[in-house]
Design an enzyme around this catalytic site. Structure first.
Site: not given
Length: 276
Positions: A41, A97, A115, A160
């Site tokens: 993510h 990140s 993503e 995440d």
């Protein structure tokens, strides 16, 4: 609980998450073998702390801004990672990140990002130009399983999510169970917000039933008592953390607690094994 990255960039959760992620990857890099780093993510990769979303919450003032006023040398590598994306002496931009992981890569390491959100993946590709990262636009949980086992013998999966969906925890639990069957020795990091202890305890009970032996929980509670109906902190589940990482944790956790405790609160950050 909706936790969209752009509204919370550089807050206390980001500081703790990214500081621990840096320490984890560095511990794994004590061995020369290649690593594959997978971020399921990824978000936008880079955030403007002066932008509308970040300014609406102002949470960076209680996170990254405080760490830059904290002299602890244990947080120096985190500060350096933030400054690597900033032209000046103050943090105007915040690396997600993906940008932090890209900074940690050695020549033999691989970085895989994902993503699903169309606008965010466009921003992510722009933010990762000039790096060796592979960027995907897929369902995060499908990609998580599809990439296992990775091409390298060792690696880390970072999960995440924004916790926008009511079934987010159930999907994480089910995917983790399948991932552990495919790659039992792999390192997995799962970020989560802390809001209601009762809900969180139920989730931990479900995760305990998976029977994963090396399952570390690092939990950062900001306040000395629960604040009703608000964000109380965040944590990381870390599956198969390396020994060098767990041995170095206590002083790093204390440095994070001291830097991030809200005014009038001492706060608490702990590391415990799920089976204990």
């Amino acid at each position: 609980m909706n936790y969209r990255h752009s509204f919370h960039a550089g807050n206390s959760a980001d500081v703790a998450k990214h500081s621990l992620l840096i320490a984890l990857v560095r511990a794994l890099q004590q061995k020369p073998g290649a690593l594959t780093l997978i971020d399921t993510h990824s978000g936008c990769g880079l955030y403007d702390l002066g932008g509308e979303d970040a300014q609406r919450t102002g949470e960076a003032s209680q996170g990254v801004v405080r760490v830059f006023a904290q002299p602890s040398p244990l947080l120096e590598e985190y500060r350096a990672a933030v400054m690597a994306v900033n032209p000046g002496a103050e943090p105007r931009y915040y690396p997600g990140s993906p940008r932090i992981l890209a900074q940690l890569l050695r020549p033999q390491d691989l970085l895989i990002l994902n993503e699903k959100h169309p606008e965010d993946v466009y921003a992510l590709r722009r933010a990762m130009r000039g790096t060796s990262a592979a960027v995907h636009q897929r369902d995060a949980y499908e990609l998580w399983l599809a990439m296992l086992p990775p091409r390298t013998a060792r690696g880390v999966v970072v999960v995440d999510p924004p916790y926008e969906q009511t079934d987010e925890r159930a999907r994480i639990t089910a995917t983790l169970a399948s991932a552990n069957r495919k790659w039992a020795h792999g390192v997995t990091v799962i970020w989560y917000p802390l809001k209601e202890r009762e809900t969180h305890q139920r989730w931990k009970q479900q995760l305990r039933k998976l029977g994963i032996p090396k399952f570390l929980m690092v939990e950062h509670w900001l306040y000395d008592s629960d604040q009703r109906d608000i964000y109380n902190g965040a944590g990381l589940f870390i599956i198969n953390p390396p020994y060098a990482f767990t041995q170095a944790l206590p002083p790093l956790l204390e440095a994070l607690r001291a830097a991030l405790a809200p005014e009038g609160h001492r706060g608490q950050i702990t590391a415990d094994w799920l089976g204990d």
